[in-house]
Motif scaffolding. Structure first.
Motif, PDB file in Angstrom:
ATOM      1  N   ARG A 106      40.179 -28.138  15.975  1.00 33.76           N
ATOM      2  CA  ARG A 106      39.893 -29.413  16.636  1.00 33.76           C
ATOM      3  C   ARG A 106      40.005 -29.182  18.129  1.00 33.76           C
ATOM      4  NH1 ARG A 106      44.025 -33.172  13.727  1.00 33.76           N
ATOM      5  NH2 ARG A 106      45.055 -31.186  13.518  1.00 33.76           N
ATOM      6  N   GLU A 107      39.058 -29.756  18.867  1.00 35.93           N
ATOM      7  CA  GLU A 107      39.088 -29.634  20.324  1.00 35.93           C
ATOM      8  C   GLU A 107      38.517 -30.900  20.935  1.00 35.93           C
ATOM      9  OE1 GLU A 107      38.024 -26.468  23.841  1.00 35.93           O
ATOM     10  OE2 GLU A 107      36.811 -26.415  22.028  1.00 35.93           O
ATOM     11  N   LEU A 108      39.218 -31.406  21.920  1.00 36.90           N
ATOM     12  CA  LEU A 108      38.780 -32.580  22.655  1.00 36.90           C
ATOM     13  C   LEU A 108      38.826 -32.242  24.142  1.00 36.90           C
ATOM     14  CD1 LEU A 108      37.892 -35.535  22.356  1.00 36.90           C
ATOM     15  CD2 LEU A 108      40.282 -36.183  22.577  1.00 36.90           C
ATOM     16  N   VAL A 109      37.771 -32.607  24.858  1.00 39.03           N
ATOM     17  CA  VAL A 109      37.624 -32.317  26.281  1.00 39.03           C
ATOM     18  C   VAL A 109      37.581 -33.633  27.033  1.00 39.03           C
ATOM     19  CG1 VAL A 109      36.152 -31.256  28.040  1.00 39.03           C
ATOM     20  CG2 VAL A 109      36.261 -30.256  25.741  1.00 39.03           C
ATOM     21  N   ARG A 110      38.442 -33.789  28.018  1.00 43.44           N
ATOM     22  CA  ARG A 110      38.423 -34.960  28.900  1.00 43.44           C
ATOM     23  C   ARG A 110      37.742 -34.554  30.199  1.00 43.44           C
ATOM     24  NH1 ARG A 110      42.669 -37.184  33.018  1.00 43.44           N
ATOM     25  NH2 ARG A 110      41.580 -39.073  33.630  1.00 43.44           N
ATOM     26  N   ILE A 111      36.615 -35.195  30.502  1.00 42.79           N
ATOM     27  CA  ILE A 111      35.902 -34.953  31.751  1.00 42.79           C
ATOM     28  C   ILE A 111      36.485 -35.900  32.794  1.00 42.79           C
ATOM     29  CG2 ILE A 111      33.674 -35.025  32.922  1.00 42.79           C
ATOM     30  CD1 ILE A 111      32.384 -34.591  30.137  1.00 42.79           C
ATOM     31  N   PHE A 112      37.062 -35.322  33.848  1.00 46.59           N
ATOM     32  CA  PHE A 112      37.681 -36.130  34.889  1.00 46.59           C
ATOM     33  C   PHE A 112      36.630 -36.921  35.669  1.00 46.59           C
ATOM     34  CE2 PHE A 112      40.993 -32.843  34.424  1.00 46.59           C
ATOM     35  CZ  PHE A 112      42.057 -33.684  34.141  1.00 46.59           C
ATOM     36  N   PRO A 113      37.028 -38.053  36.266  1.00 44.56           N
ATOM     37  CA  PRO A 113      36.073 -38.820  37.070  1.00 44.56           C
ATOM     38  C   PRO A 113      35.413 -37.941  38.135  1.00 44.56           C
ATOM     39  CG  PRO A 113      38.064 -40.090  36.726  1.00 44.56           C
ATOM     40  CD  PRO A 113      38.338 -38.700  36.194  1.00 44.56           C
ATOM     41  N   ALA A 114      34.093 -38.075  38.211  1.00 42.10           N
ATOM     42  CA  ALA A 114      33.302 -37.309  39.169  1.00 42.10           C
ATOM     43  C   ALA A 114      32.366 -38.271  39.894  1.00 42.10           C
ATOM     44  CB  ALA A 114      32.487 -36.238  38.452  1.00 42.10           C
ATOM     45  N   THR A 115      32.027 -37.927  41.114  1.00 42.90           N
ATOM     46  CA  THR A 115      31.080 -38.717  41.895  1.00 42.90           C
ATOM     47  C   THR A 115      29.742 -37.997  41.848  1.00 42.90           C
ATOM     48  OG1 THR A 115      32.859 -39.467  43.326  1.00 42.90           O
ATOM     49  CG2 THR A 115      30.616 -39.739  44.147  1.00 42.90           C
ATOM     50  N   PRO A 116      28.799 -38.532  41.070  1.00 49.88           N
ATOM     51  CA  PRO A 116      27.512 -37.854  40.925  1.00 49.88           C
ATOM     52  C   PRO A 116      26.761 -37.730  42.244  1.00 49.88           C
ATOM     53  CG  PRO A 116      27.778 -39.536  39.258  1.00 49.88           C
ATOM     54  CD  PRO A 116      28.876 -39.728  40.252  1.00 49.88           C
ATOM     55  N   LYS A 117      26.194 -36.548  42.470  1.00 50.48           N
ATOM     56  CA  LYS A 117      25.306 -36.310  43.590  1.00 50.48           C
ATOM     57  C   LYS A 117      24.368 -35.198  43.181  1.00 50.48           C
ATOM     58  CE  LYS A 117      28.734 -33.438  45.920  1.00 50.48           C
ATOM     59  NZ  LYS A 117      29.438 -33.153  47.132  1.00 50.48           N
ATOM     60  N   GLU A 118      23.164 -35.236  43.677  1.00 59.44           N
ATOM     61  CA  GLU A 118      22.145 -34.286  43.245  1.00 59.44           C
ATOM     62  C   GLU A 118      22.452 -32.856  43.659  1.00 59.44           C
ATOM     63  OE1 GLU A 118      19.697 -34.845  41.091  1.00 59.44           O
ATOM     64  OE2 GLU A 118      20.481 -36.874  40.962  1.00 59.44           O
ATOM     65  N   HIS A 119      23.003 -32.648  44.845  1.00 61.70           N
ATOM     66  CA  HIS A 119      23.251 -31.299  45.340  1.00 61.70           C
ATOM     67  C   HIS A 119      24.737 -30.979  45.262  1.00 61.70           C
ATOM     68  CE1 HIS A 119      19.124 -31.110  46.634  1.00 61.70           C
ATOM     69  NE2 HIS A 119      19.285 -32.277  47.232  1.00 61.70           N
ATOM     70  N   ASP A 120      25.051 -29.767  44.868  1.00 62.18           N
ATOM     71  CA  ASP A 120      26.436 -29.292  44.798  1.00 62.18           C
ATOM     72  C   ASP A 120      27.301 -30.156  43.891  1.00 62.18           C
ATOM     73  OD1 ASP A 120      25.829 -27.236  46.588  1.00 62.18           O
ATOM     74  OD2 ASP A 120      26.215 -28.552  48.299  1.00 62.18           O
ATOM     75  N   PHE A 121      26.736 -30.632  42.778  1.00 65.06           N
ATOM     76  CA  PHE A 121      27.514 -31.433  41.841  1.00 65.06           C
ATOM     77  C   PHE A 121      28.376 -30.526  40.975  1.00 65.06           C
ATOM     78  CE2 PHE A 121      27.974 -33.409  37.596  1.00 65.06           C
ATOM     79  CZ  PHE A 121      28.807 -34.451  37.972  1.00 65.06           C
ATOM     80  N   GLY A 122      29.574 -30.934  40.731  1.00 67.71           N
ATOM     81  CA  GLY A 122      30.468 -30.218  39.846  1.00 67.71           C
ATOM     82  C   GLY A 122      31.428 -31.188  39.191  1.00 67.71           C
ATOM     83  N   PHE A 123      32.149 -30.689  38.211  1.00 66.77           N
ATOM     84  CA  PHE A 123      33.147 -31.535  37.561  1.00 66.77           C
ATOM     85  C   PHE A 123      34.290 -30.670  37.043  1.00 66.77           C
ATOM     86  CE2 PHE A 123      30.487 -30.310  33.992  1.00 66.77           C
ATOM     87  CZ  PHE A 123      31.347 -30.208  32.917  1.00 66.77           C
TER      88      PHE A 123
END
Length: 164
Positions: A106-123
């Motif tokens: 079993r594996e669960l991944v929590r994606i932290f809040p991110a601010t979407p932007k087209e260039h240099d986007f990461g999370f």
């Protein structure tokens, strides 16, 4: 003049709301750092890591795996999940959960809040992984937590395996 300013402001606001929502689809590269406990022993490791994502509305399908030589590569883990966002859509977060596992875990991944932007986007994300069926260590409980740090390197739509 005030009416012209008001009309210009309303037009600008309507064009902002008419923009396409941010799409997480693409390929990401970065690192994962993991710590685990197995049979009362603590261990840790880090590795270059890649994730490929397809987004459909708020739904996500992804695969992820360590970046290794082709001869050492194992099939990527496959995930499904969902995004949640604030009303304006400028902050997004979510989760992924394993599916189509190669062995019982079993594996669960929590994606932290991110601010979407087209260039240099990461999370960034945190995972929790639990199994008693790790190949080569069957029957022993393993609990692992990993941290992902990823940057998008492509917006191409990846060809991903569907979840069952």
């Amino acid at each position: 003049m005030r009416y012209l300013t008001l009309i210009t402001g309303l037009l600008a606001a309507s064009s902002i709301s008419a923009q396409e929502p941010f799409d997480w689809t693409g390929e990401y590269e970065g690192y994962l750092v993991c710590s685990h406990v197995e049979d009362n022993a603590f261990g840790q490791f880090s590795s270059p890591f890649s994730v490929r994502i397809q987004q459909n509305g708020r739904d996500l399908i992804a695969d992820a795996g360590a970046i290794v030589e082709a001869t050492d590569a194992s099939p990527p883990s496959v995930y499904r999940g969902e995004l949640v966002m604030n009303d304006s859509g400028d902050v997004q977060a979510g989760y992924l959960e394993e599916c189509n596992a190669r062995f019982a875990y079993r594996e669960l991944v929590r994606i932290f809040p991110a601010t979407p932007k087209e260039h240099d986007f990461g999370f960034a994300a945190d995972t929790i992984f639990v199994t008693k069926e790790l190949p080569g260590a069957e029957g022993r409980l393993m609990v692992e937590q990993c941290h992902w740090a990823l940057t998008r390197v492509s917006t191409e739509v990846p060809d991903l395996e569907e979840c069952n």
